[in-house]
Design a protein around this motif. Sequence first.
Motif, PDB file in Angstrom:
ATOM      1  N   TYR A   1      51.952  41.204  49.959  1.00  0.00           N
ATOM      2  CA  TYR A   1      52.010  41.784  48.626  1.00  0.00           C
ATOM      3  C   TYR A   1      50.622  41.846  48.013  1.00  0.00           C
ATOM      4  O   TYR A   1      49.695  41.171  48.464  1.00  0.00           O
ATOM      5  N   LEU A   2      50.530  42.651  47.008  1.00  0.00           N
ATOM      6  CA  LEU A   2      49.312  42.723  46.218  1.00  0.00           C
ATOM      7  C   LEU A   2      49.669  42.238  44.823  1.00  0.00           C
ATOM      8  O   LEU A   2      50.657  42.680  44.246  1.00  0.00           O
ATOM      9  N   ASP A   3      48.879  41.322  44.329  1.00  0.00           N
ATOM     10  CA  ASP A   3      49.151  40.764  43.012  1.00  0.00           C
ATOM     11  C   ASP A   3      47.925  41.000  42.145  1.00  0.00           C
ATOM     12  O   ASP A   3      46.872  40.417  42.374  1.00  0.00           O
ATOM     13  N   VAL A   4      48.069  41.891  41.195  1.00  0.00           N
ATOM     14  CA  VAL A   4      46.961  42.138  40.266  1.00  0.00           C
ATOM     15  C   VAL A   4      47.451  41.844  38.858  1.00  0.00           C
ATOM     16  O   VAL A   4      48.649  41.879  38.583  1.00  0.00           O
ATOM     17  N   GLY A   5      46.540  41.561  37.982  1.00  0.00           N
ATOM     18  CA  GLY A   5      46.966  41.233  36.632  1.00  0.00           C
ATOM     19  C   GLY A   5      45.824  41.303  35.642  1.00  0.00           C
ATOM     20  O   GLY A   5      44.714  41.742  35.961  1.00  0.00           O
ATOM     21  N   ALA A   6      46.149  40.892  34.458  1.00  0.00           N
ATOM     22  CA  ALA A   6      45.150  40.787  33.403  1.00  0.00           C
ATOM     23  C   ALA A   6      45.503  39.540  32.622  1.00  0.00           C
ATOM     24  O   ALA A   6      46.673  39.173  32.521  1.00  0.00           O
TER      25      ALA A   6
ATOM     26  N   ALA B   1      45.445  38.301  44.409  1.00  0.00           N
ATOM     27  CA  ALA B   1      45.451  38.117  45.856  1.00  0.00           C
ATOM     28  C   ALA B   1      45.998  39.351  46.545  1.00  0.00           C
ATOM     29  O   ALA B   1      46.884  40.033  46.027  1.00  0.00           O
ATOM     30  N   LEU B   2      45.441  39.625  47.688  1.00  0.00           N
ATOM     31  CA  LEU B   2      46.068  40.552  48.614  1.00  0.00           C
ATOM     32  C   LEU B   2      46.652  39.661  49.694  1.00  0.00           C
ATOM     33  O   LEU B   2      45.924  39.038  50.455  1.00  0.00           O
ATOM     34  N   ASN B   3      47.966  39.586  49.675  1.00  0.00           N
ATOM     35  CA  ASN B   3      48.637  38.622  50.552  1.00  0.00           C
ATOM     36  C   ASN B   3      49.120  39.300  51.822  1.00  0.00           C
ATOM     37  O   ASN B   3      49.678  40.398  51.775  1.00  0.00           O
ATOM     38  N   LEU B   4      48.873  38.670  52.926  1.00  0.00           N
ATOM     39  CA  LEU B   4      49.353  39.181  54.210  1.00  0.00           C
ATOM     40  C   LEU B   4      50.291  38.148  54.819  1.00  0.00           C
ATOM     41  O   LEU B   4      49.945  36.977  54.918  1.00  0.00           O
ATOM     42  N   ASP B   5      51.441  38.624  55.181  1.00  0.00           N
ATOM     43  CA  ASP B   5      52.445  37.734  55.746  1.00  0.00           C
ATOM     44  C   ASP B   5      52.784  38.239  57.147  1.00  0.00           C
ATOM     45  O   ASP B   5      53.406  39.282  57.308  1.00  0.00           O
ATOM     46  N   VAL B   6      52.313  37.528  58.122  1.00  0.00           N
ATOM     47  CA  VAL B   6      52.556  37.925  59.499  1.00  0.00           C
ATOM     48  C   VAL B   6      53.661  37.035  60.053  1.00  0.00           C
ATOM     49  O   VAL B   6      53.507  35.819  60.110  1.00  0.00           O
TER      50      VAL B   6
ATOM     51  N   ASP C   1      46.149  34.639  51.908  1.00  0.00           N
ATOM     52  CA  ASP C   1      45.699  35.343  50.715  1.00  0.00           C
ATOM     53  C   ASP C   1      44.258  35.787  50.930  1.00  0.00           C
ATOM     54  O   ASP C   1      43.402  34.979  51.289  1.00  0.00           O
ATOM     55  N   LEU C   2      44.028  37.059  50.703  1.00  0.00           N
ATOM     56  CA  LEU C   2      42.644  37.539  50.633  1.00  0.00           C
ATOM     57  C   LEU C   2      42.338  37.615  49.143  1.00  0.00           C
ATOM     58  O   LEU C   2      43.042  38.289  48.397  1.00  0.00           O
ATOM     59  N   ILE C   3      41.305  36.931  48.740  1.00  0.00           N
ATOM     60  CA  ILE C   3      41.086  36.781  47.312  1.00  0.00           C
ATOM     61  C   ILE C   3      39.755  37.390  46.905  1.00  0.00           C
ATOM     62  O   ILE C   3      38.691  36.865  47.250  1.00  0.00           O
ATOM     63  N   PRO C   4      39.821  38.507  46.238  1.00  0.00           N
ATOM     64  CA  PRO C   4      38.575  39.134  45.808  1.00  0.00           C
ATOM     65  C   PRO C   4      38.041  38.451  44.551  1.00  0.00           C
ATOM     66  O   PRO C   4      38.727  38.400  43.528  1.00  0.00           O
ATOM     67  N   ARG C   5      36.870  37.909  44.650  1.00  0.00           N
ATOM     68  CA  ARG C   5      36.250  37.280  43.484  1.00  0.00           C
ATOM     69  C   ARG C   5      34.801  37.741  43.378  1.00  0.00           C
ATOM     70  O   ARG C   5      34.189  38.111  44.372  1.00  0.00           O
ATOM     71  N   SER C   6      34.306  37.659  42.169  1.00  0.00           N
ATOM     72  CA  SER C   6      32.980  38.194  41.920  1.00  0.00           C
ATOM     73  C   SER C   6      31.934  37.464  42.750  1.00  0.00           C
ATOM     74  O   SER C   6      32.029  36.280  42.993  1.00  0.00           O
ATOM     75  N   ARG C   7      30.968  38.207  43.147  1.00  0.00           N
ATOM     76  CA  ARG C   7      29.846  37.617  43.865  1.00  0.00           C
ATOM     77  C   ARG C   7      28.587  38.084  43.171  1.00  0.00           C
ATOM     78  O   ARG C   7      28.399  39.264  42.922  1.00  0.00           O
TER      79      ARG C   7
ATOM     80  N   LEU D   1      30.532  31.707  45.044  1.00  0.00           N
ATOM     81  CA  LEU D   1      31.938  31.959  45.323  1.00  0.00           C
ATOM     82  C   LEU D   1      32.147  33.174  46.223  1.00  0.00           C
ATOM     83  O   LEU D   1      32.151  33.061  47.423  1.00  0.00           O
ATOM     84  N   GLY D   2      32.319  34.322  45.624  1.00  0.00           N
ATOM     85  CA  GLY D   2      32.538  35.514  46.438  1.00  0.00           C
ATOM     86  C   GLY D   2      33.964  35.620  46.922  1.00  0.00           C
ATOM     87  O   GLY D   2      34.800  34.774  46.636  1.00  0.00           O
ATOM     88  N   ASP D   3      34.244  36.688  47.661  1.00  0.00           N
ATOM     89  CA  ASP D   3      35.584  36.881  48.202  1.00  0.00           C
ATOM     90  C   ASP D   3      35.885  35.745  49.180  1.00  0.00           C
ATOM     91  O   ASP D   3      35.011  35.292  49.887  1.00  0.00           O
TER      92      ASP D   3
END
Lengths: 433, 509, 238
Positions: free
Chosen positions: B124-129, B202-207, B222-228, B238-240
């Motif tokens: 799943y992709l989980d985005v928010g504010a 998070a961009l979640n991958l479930d294999v 979870d692939l977690i995009p964070r500021s770098r 930090l970073g992704d």
Amino acid sequence: MSKRVALLGGVVLAAACSDEELVDGIFTQQQWVQIQELSPLPEPPLDPTNRYQRDPLAAALGHRLFFEAAYAGPLQVGDDGRNGGLGMPGDTGKIACASCHEGPWLIDLRTNPNNVSLGANIIPRNAASMVNVAYYSPWIENDGLLDSLWSEAMVDVEFDLGFNSSRLRLAHVIYERHREGYEAAFGSLDPALDPTHAEAARFPADARPGSPEWDAMTPEDQDHVTEIFVNFGKALHAYLDRLVSRDAPFDRYVAGETDAMSPAAKRGLQLFVGKAACVECHATPHFSDDDFHNTGLAATGPFISTEEQGRYDRIDFLLAHEFNSSSRWSDDRSTGRLDGVVKDEALIGTWRTKGLRHVAETAPYMHSGQFATLEEVVEFYDQGGHDEGFHGTKDEIIQPLNLTTDEKADLVEFLASLTGRELPPELLREPSD
Amino acid sequence: MISPWLVAVAASCGPAADEAEAHGDQAPESEPSQTEGQHAEPDPAPSPAPSQVQLDRIEVRLGALAADNERLRQDNERLRQDNERLRAEGERIDQRVESLEHQQRASQQRLDGMLPLTGRLGGYLDVGAFWAAGNGSGVRPDTGHVVFPQYDGVLPDSWVLMGDPLSTQVNARGDPADTGDSLAVVFDPIDSGGKSSFIANALNLDVTTGVGDHLFIEGLVDLIPRSRDVSNQDGVFLGDYVDVKLAYLDYLVPTKRFELDLYAGKIDPVFGYEYRVQESPDRISVTPSLACRYTCGRPLGVKARAKFLASRALVLATSVTNGSSFREGFGFSNETDTNHFKTVAGRLSYRFDVGAGLELGASGQIGAQDLQPDDGVYQWQYGFDLHLDVRGVDLAAELVIGRADGATAPGEVECGSAPCLDFKTAYGLLGYRALNWLMPYVRVDWRDALHRHGAGFVYVSELVRVTPGVRFELGTHVAIKAEYTVNRELGPIPQFDNDVLSTSVVAQF
Amino acid sequence: MPPTAGSRHPPSTRVLRSTLATMALLGVVLVPDTLVAVAPGSVSGHVTIKRGRRDKKDRSNVLILVRGVPDSRPEPLAEPTVVDQTDKTFNPRLTVVPVGSTVDFPNNDRVFHNVFSVSRPATFDLGLYKSGTSKSVTFEQPGVVDVYCNIHPEMAAKVVVVDTEHYVVTGPDGAFTLDGIPPGTYTLVAWQAHGERYEGWVEVGAGKTTTLDIELREERWPHDRHTRKDGTPYGRYK
């Protein structure tokens, strides 16, 4: 739908009722109170053991004596072309205070390696800045060797690694070269100090306690020479008392000039008084609590002794010292500075907190000079000190800080904002008259 | 089968009845056709009276014809019967073919599922504010040792932290908006500083892979995009990053008396209820409860879960793992273990037949304290949980009480050698699925904890939060959630700004 | 005649669906003509269910059917029967319908369900559908159909498709009566979802009622674990 909006709205209203008012949008009121305790920098503290501290005549003499080298004893280590030595081995009259305290911030710019200082020999300590040194009270030097600045100023004269000289050498030079200034400040000198005087033999050219020449002197003559020696120290103290640098960006910021500090420096300040808790020890406007702590530093570096135990090693010396605040040379023996000072094992490996004003200009760092940059110092504290290789028990307050790279950079940025205005040039050079 | 009888009866009334009698026991089937034949062909006109010889010849001829006719009739009937039999046979074959086709389809489906592996990539992709009040952090230092003077002279005032560092969580991962002055929770994955922000949580991958019917493998990442901060020369800000949340195999033991699953790897814990619904699409609310930090962590180890009784209502789960079910982000826990005394945990639950189920559970856990080298420093916790799912109402409640003993060396500040933690925490989450796509909910959670580490830090937490929210579901793949957390400090701790508004859009694939 | 004989069979290890399928194939039975138009008889009796050493109080949901009745061609139900989905449960969990009947699977939960079966007599996948909507399946082949939800592993139901009109499902008291059976000797089957099955001869006399008491043993630990429609396990604890 409207119900939900109303619900959320109500919640928002309920939440908007905090009394937290931030200073400059950053600091809580309580933090700001703490910050205000760090600025402005007042006058240096009055030291009642030196009644000449604010005497301009004494200060003028001290200024001259700071640059005086004539009384220095023979060099043990000469210039090898790389070490910044002051002459050939055996040369005398080569070392002044200013030899190791020069430049705008009065630090050692000469010795190589620069973590130590080369006087008559290698002094295995990083030379301290003499700017704002008068704020340390009462413990002077990293290990708290002495309890007044004037007595500390005297120590190196008869210290073989320092000036490798003696109080008689000094007395003669003062008589010879600074008689007018001295007598104006402290009273007359014995004319027999003149080598051509008929009674010149009363004052040998080179003698200090412990030498046969000294023992041959009358107690009165000994006292006279020692008084000159003490007044030398007090004059230097009077001079050092004037070496005050203020108005750092940090001071201007606390005074209300909100853009005096960069945002990074402000963040660094918040860390300094907050998460990093530097202020626990680097308190007061001169950023030192004038106390001793074991930071868990495993001392390393060229010429650095790994045996030194800091304050603990100096207690006996201090308590027995001829010129401590309880001695007859002290102008006020009731300060009680030495009350309760005992050789407690808890003092093993402790060192006095260094003041942080203009710290960005005084590399290298620590008593050992083992850190070349502030980044390294911050890193050291971020790690919570070293794990081993130090003496005694690390102070429990030295904890890993878990600072981020950015936070460390912010702290360094803040430390750079502690650099005040440079001293007037006339205070930094030898008086011309 | 009956029709020949009817035909026979009809034939006996015809004009050729005599002839039929004359032919005696000839098969009755022959009659009707003969009759029909006479009707079909009109009688020839009578000629001058034929002679007896002629008549005899005619008789013989007729007899021959009748015999021929009879033979043809028999052939015809045989063919008809054959035809009928073949048709029935055909029908049966059709049926059989159809049935076989069915079987084949089903078999194919099963086969596809078994050989060699059947794998699936979901996620799943989980985005928010979100927006968190104040500086985004749930703690404030006790500057000047005003509130807790007992720590004056023990440790710096800035290390006496009031509040809860995880009370400003903004997403299902439980990341706080900012860690602020926090010392123990040092991983600052959002670092918002109290500013509002959009976030890709998070961009979640479930294999998942099933190997046959009995082996199941899952990796949840979870692939977690964070500021770098690219201007930072060090570039390590930090970073992704990647968070491998689950990596385990599940052996579905083919037992008859009870249902048994054996797990190994980085597994779900066994403690409480919330861990089961902690992934963003499964979680009703946006954020975890205050208890989740103790129960949602995914340790490394082995686990067994058995369901007993005919109804499978009694469930016993036990695990032996590296460390506790504390969440790694909390900083108390770690994946690899630092001691020999593994954490033993268990949960016993019973599911009552109310609606879709009323599940009551009790959990316990004990082991050597996380991150401590000493096997003699214990950490334990126990808890009770309830989950009711009936007629669109989803009610979950949990209570967790626990302690990490910590250690103090002689002459040291308390808990100087190992941090001490005492906690009690509870929550209740009530959701009502008003419509297929609309679910308002409210959660109340509470935590009372003291977390101390010598002169390093003290966290004094006593707080209650109220979180109303609403969840919209657009079809089966997209959910939109929004909630507001009212964060209130209790006891002597002064109020400060740390309410949180958080939203999340979760799209499953 | 079906090749099975004897008054009582040991519990069959074969699942019933294959038996019923066999039954379907051999369903055409030759019966003496003389029996036509004779007054029908009936079979009635009680089922008791043993679970472990105890008698089970609830004797419902046992399917009783008489096999081999000539010309037994059941009519499909006129109206679809309903298997409801509420609170993540199929209700009823057992449904018996004649061949050709349609079953509705309405979703009365406010969550999505995905009803499917991979059973041989009926393989279907109704896909995800939401609250208030319904999907149907017409069962053309006799046998037992296991019906599951692809999302909720705890949801399970059985639909038994029979190709005779001579069947009945017991109530809680376990009593059953099958009327209108032409006289003759047939096989009577008593079937339960989990446990052994009864199969034995029954003689039906013209205008008479044959009584029969059946004791069944229910499986103590029903093995009901199943996979999703694609053959993979359901995965993480839900």
